[in-house]
Enzyme design. Structure first.
Site, PDB file in Angstrom:
ATOM      1  N   HIS A 249      -2.147  12.385  -9.232  1.00  0.00           N
ATOM      2  CA  HIS A 249      -3.347  11.799  -9.833  1.00  0.00           C
ATOM      3  C   HIS A 249      -2.921  10.730 -10.827  1.00  0.00           C
ATOM      4  O   HIS A 249      -1.970  10.910 -11.586  1.00  0.00           O
ATOM      5  CB  HIS A 249      -4.142  12.905 -10.533  1.00  0.00           C
ATOM      6  CG  HIS A 249      -5.518  12.528 -10.943  1.00  0.00           C
ATOM      7  ND1 HIS A 249      -5.779  11.653 -11.964  1.00  0.00           N
ATOM      8  CD2 HIS A 249      -6.739  12.928 -10.469  1.00  0.00           C
ATOM      9  CE1 HIS A 249      -7.083  11.519 -12.110  1.00  0.00           C
ATOM     10  NE2 HIS A 249      -7.687  12.272 -11.215  1.00  0.00           N
ATOM     11  N   ARG A 297      -6.390   8.646  -6.654  1.00  0.00           N
ATOM     12  CA  ARG A 297      -5.713   9.576  -5.758  1.00  0.00           C
ATOM     13  C   ARG A 297      -5.728   8.999  -4.339  1.00  0.00           C
ATOM     14  O   ARG A 297      -6.457   8.068  -4.044  1.00  0.00           O
ATOM     15  CB  ARG A 297      -6.413  10.944  -5.764  1.00  0.00           C
ATOM     16  CG  ARG A 297      -6.296  11.715  -7.069  1.00  0.00           C
ATOM     17  CD  ARG A 297      -7.092  13.012  -7.007  1.00  0.00           C
ATOM     18  NE  ARG A 297      -8.524  12.773  -7.132  1.00  0.00           N
ATOM     19  CZ  ARG A 297      -9.469  13.647  -6.778  1.00  0.00           C
ATOM     20  NH1 ARG A 297      -9.122  14.816  -6.247  1.00  0.00           N
ATOM     21  NH2 ARG A 297     -10.739  13.360  -6.938  1.00  0.00           N
ATOM     22  N   LYS A 300      -9.116   8.015  -2.071  1.00  0.00           N
ATOM     23  CA  LYS A 300     -10.256   7.951  -2.978  1.00  0.00           C
ATOM     24  C   LYS A 300     -10.655   6.488  -3.179  1.00  0.00           C
ATOM     25  O   LYS A 300      -9.980   5.569  -2.735  1.00  0.00           O
ATOM     26  CB  LYS A 300      -9.912   8.607  -4.317  1.00  0.00           C
ATOM     27  CG  LYS A 300      -9.647  10.100  -4.212  1.00  0.00           C
ATOM     28  CD  LYS A 300     -10.883  10.863  -3.769  1.00  0.00           C
ATOM     29  CE  LYS A 300     -10.631  12.369  -3.725  1.00  0.00           C
ATOM     30  NZ  LYS A 300     -11.835  13.106  -3.289  1.00  0.00           N
ATOM     31  N   ASP A 303     -11.727   2.659  -8.959  1.00  0.00           N
ATOM     32  CA  ASP A 303     -12.515   3.033 -10.141  1.00  0.00           C
ATOM     33  C   ASP A 303     -11.929   2.255 -11.316  1.00  0.00           C
ATOM     34  O   ASP A 303     -10.715   2.246 -11.529  1.00  0.00           O
ATOM     35  CB  ASP A 303     -12.411   4.540 -10.381  1.00  0.00           C
ATOM     36  CG  ASP A 303     -13.229   5.037 -11.560  1.00  0.00           C
ATOM     37  OD1 ASP A 303     -13.535   4.237 -12.466  1.00  0.00           O
ATOM     38  OD2 ASP A 303     -13.547   6.243 -11.602  1.00  0.00           O
ATOM     39  N   CYS A 305     -11.697   2.784 -14.423  1.00  0.00           N
ATOM     40  CA  CYS A 305     -10.917   3.474 -15.451  1.00  0.00           C
ATOM     41  C   CYS A 305      -9.437   3.515 -15.114  1.00  0.00           C
ATOM     42  O   CYS A 305      -8.585   3.574 -16.004  1.00  0.00           O
ATOM     43  CB  CYS A 305     -11.452   4.879 -15.700  1.00  0.00           C
ATOM     44  SG  CYS A 305     -11.114   6.068 -14.384  1.00  0.00           S
ATOM     45  N   TYR A 306      -9.115   3.429 -13.794  1.00  0.00           N
ATOM     46  CA  TYR A 306      -7.704   3.458 -13.411  1.00  0.00           C
ATOM     47  C   TYR A 306      -7.013   2.125 -13.670  1.00  0.00           C
ATOM     48  O   TYR A 306      -5.794   2.011 -13.497  1.00  0.00           O
ATOM     49  CB  TYR A 306      -7.560   3.890 -11.955  1.00  0.00           C
ATOM     50  CG  TYR A 306      -7.972   5.332 -11.772  1.00  0.00           C
ATOM     51  CD1 TYR A 306      -7.207   6.351 -12.327  1.00  0.00           C
ATOM     52  CD2 TYR A 306      -9.136   5.664 -11.111  1.00  0.00           C
ATOM     53  CE1 TYR A 306      -7.591   7.674 -12.219  1.00  0.00           C
ATOM     54  CE2 TYR A 306      -9.537   6.981 -10.991  1.00  0.00           C
ATOM     55  CZ  TYR A 306      -8.760   7.992 -11.546  1.00  0.00           C
ATOM     56  OH  TYR A 306      -9.154   9.302 -11.438  1.00  0.00           O
ATOM     57  N   ASP A 362     -17.362   1.738 -13.586  1.00  0.00           N
ATOM     58  CA  ASP A 362     -16.479   2.249 -12.548  1.00  0.00           C
ATOM     59  C   ASP A 362     -16.416   1.263 -11.378  1.00  0.00           C
ATOM     60  O   ASP A 362     -15.361   0.780 -10.984  1.00  0.00           O
ATOM     61  CB  ASP A 362     -17.025   3.613 -12.119  1.00  0.00           C
ATOM     62  CG  ASP A 362     -16.464   4.172 -10.828  1.00  0.00           C
ATOM     63  OD1 ASP A 362     -15.820   3.458 -10.065  1.00  0.00           O
ATOM     64  OD2 ASP A 362     -16.706   5.367 -10.563  1.00  0.00           O
ATOM     65  N   ASP A 369     -20.361   2.543 -19.273  1.00  0.00           N
ATOM     66  CA  ASP A 369     -20.241   3.507 -20.364  1.00  0.00           C
ATOM     67  C   ASP A 369     -19.034   3.122 -21.192  1.00  0.00           C
ATOM     68  O   ASP A 369     -18.246   2.255 -20.804  1.00  0.00           O
ATOM     69  CB  ASP A 369     -20.129   4.944 -19.837  1.00  0.00           C
ATOM     70  CG  ASP A 369     -19.002   5.123 -18.827  1.00  0.00           C
ATOM     71  OD1 ASP A 369     -17.834   4.841 -19.182  1.00  0.00           O
ATOM     72  OD2 ASP A 369     -19.269   5.523 -17.683  1.00  0.00           O
ATOM     73  N   HIS A 372     -15.411   3.633 -19.419  1.00  0.00           N
ATOM     74  CA  HIS A 372     -14.991   2.602 -18.477  1.00  0.00           C
ATOM     75  C   HIS A 372     -14.873   1.237 -19.151  1.00  0.00           C
ATOM     76  O   HIS A 372     -14.049   0.411 -18.744  1.00  0.00           O
ATOM     77  CB  HIS A 372     -15.954   2.553 -17.296  1.00  0.00           C
ATOM     78  CG  HIS A 372     -15.814   3.699 -16.353  1.00  0.00           C
ATOM     79  ND1 HIS A 372     -16.563   4.855 -16.474  1.00  0.00           N
ATOM     80  CD2 HIS A 372     -14.982   3.886 -15.291  1.00  0.00           C
ATOM     81  CE1 HIS A 372     -16.206   5.696 -15.520  1.00  0.00           C
ATOM     82  NE2 HIS A 372     -15.253   5.145 -14.788  1.00  0.00           N
TER      83      HIS A 372
END
Length: 459
Positions: A249, A297, A300, A303, A305-306, A362, A369, A372
């Site tokens: 992850h 991951r 997936k 996103d 945040c990554y 995201d 938010d 993010h």
């Protein structure tokens, strides 16, 4: 004007040419994500948009003032329905403060409010919880310490009971070398990073307190067995899991790498405890085209945040590969250029993650938010800066972690090698291990060094 004139590589302008003929739920949502991102990535060709809204690489500007306003709102009082995330209050403060700093705001003006907020969250037995009366938790402690460092000053630093923090962390140290996230809670890579961040910033004794149960297993210091524990968290894919046997992850990869950068010089520790080649393969596989962003991951979706959790891994991996000194030196490969696309990440953040009215998200179908917003901005900071570290003098066990420096990145354009790619965001630099400003790291550390703890059992 055709988008090619704006030097946008074709793999960011069209759907993948090779598609698996087997349709699954995963492939369906992946196709939907590509479909919602492509119009935004190609917005320069939208006749309703002015070409003056984009730079020469076809990137829209960072809506700085709108994002500042959004983050200020996230520091206001929240209505009753938000009680469900009450335990995340330290994080919400940290995300907003860090985001505002990266956008150029002076966050020291929030010092008194931050101190007042965290005063009641400190647990009588050590550590900081999510709110008054809540159990101490390493995640909340981590966010609170970094928030206090962000606002800085004696009032903020002296809030923390460092001796009780030392004893509390000693109770979380486990016989196998890892750390629990809270007393009686799970043991994972988050706990390891949070613990070493607290120990290093607060200058806590490296020796375990006498009442630490890990001493019964023969461990003497907080570092004992830790590298071996993190090694067991690397999976067959090459990524890092929360704990041994789990799924790789992105956020746990960052936690393990940052922890090893605190454990010792990254060119020594990361290669010693991790298979770096396998890790680089896994990290490189997490970036998708045409989106340009990262997925946390395997199989997936991307996103925002990554942009931090995975984007932030690259300076640390580069440190492991290149060693101390100039991170972009001629002696070795520059992983920021060759192993992931800085340009792709900037395109995803600026084209797909900015929400109308402020805040980052995201992906285009999601709402913005503070979480993010903060970590998309952190990804832009990674893109726009290069990072290097040196070797420390003396016997400071965390010395190398406090030698990191940042400079403006020079990223060759993926479309024209004679040009330097410019995201144009102007986001401020961060310490890649502590994820707060370099000056904030140094100020809290210096304050703590000037006040060594004199506690029994730490001689």
């Amino acid at each position: 004007m055709d988008s090619a004139d704006y030097q946008i590589p074709p793999y960011f302008r069209q759907a993948p040419l090779l598609l698996d003929s087997l349709g699954t739920e995963t492939s369906v949502v992946q196709d939907e994500t590509v479909s919602e991102c492509l119009p935004l990535l190609n917005a320069i060709n939208d006749p309703s948009r002015s070409p003056f809204d984009f730079n020469e690489f076809g990137l829209p500007c960072l809506e700085r003032e709108a994002h500042i306003g959004f983050l200020h709102q996230s520091l206001d009082e929240f209505p009753a329905p938000y009680v469900g995330i009450d335990a995340s209050r330290p994080w919400m403060v940290y995300w907003a403060l860090l985001g505002l700093y990266m956008l150029g705001e002076d966050v020291s003006v929030f010092r008194s409010r931050v101190v007042k907020t965290f005063y009641s969250m400190q647990n009588p037995n050590g550590g900081i919880g999510g709110g008054f009366g809540q159990d101490a938790h390493q995640a909340g402690t981590y966010a609170a310490l970094l928030s206090l460092a962000l606002v800085g000053g004696e009032e903020a630093y002296s809030l923390v009971d460092r001796e009780k923090m030392w004893h509390w962390l000693g109770r979380l140290k486990q016989a196998d070398g890892g750390f629990q996230i809270c007393e009686g809670g799970e043991e994972d890579t988050r706990g390891a990073l949070c613990a070493l961040v607290a120990i290093s910033l607060l200058n806590l004794p490296l020796l375990l307190p006498p009442d630490s149960p890990a001493r019964d297993a023969g461990l003497e210091t907080f570092k004992d067995g830790l590298g071996e524990y993190l090694s067991r968290c690397q999976t067959y894919e090459g990524g890092i899991a929360a704990s041994p046997g789990g799924e790789a992850h992105g956020s746990y990869a960052f936690c393990a790498l940052a922890c090893l950068c605190l454990y010792g010089p990254p060119h020594e520790t990361i290669g010693k405890f991790l298979d770096v080649d396998a890790l680089i393969w896994w990290l490189s596989s997490r970036q998708y085209a045409p989106e340009g962003g990262f997925a946390g991951r395997t199989n997936k979706l991307v996103d925002g945040c990554y942009s931090h959790w995975l984007g932030g891994c690259w300076p640390l991996v580069q440190a492991a590969v290149n060693g101390p000194g100039d991170s972009a030196g001629d002696k070795t490969r520059d992983v920021s250029e060759n192993l992931y696309s800085s340009e792709g990440l900037a395109r995803y953040i600026l084209c797909c993650c900015q929400a109308n009215g402020g805040g980052l998200r995201d992906k285009p179908s999601k709402m913005p938010d503070s979480y993010h917003t903060c970590y998309n901005l952190s990804g832009l900071s990674i893109v726009e800066h290069s990072h290097s570290y040196g070797t420390s003098d003396g016997d400071d066990p965390f010395g190398s972690a406090f030698t990191w420096q940042s400079s403006e990145a020079q990223i060759p354009s993926e479309w024209d090698a004679n040009k330097v790619f410019d995201a144009g965001a102007g986001v401020k630099e961060l310490h890649p291990v502590f994820v707060i400003p370099h000056g904030a790291v140094k100020a809290m550390r210096d304050w703590s060094l000037a006040r060594p703890l004199d506690v029994q059992g730490a001689e």
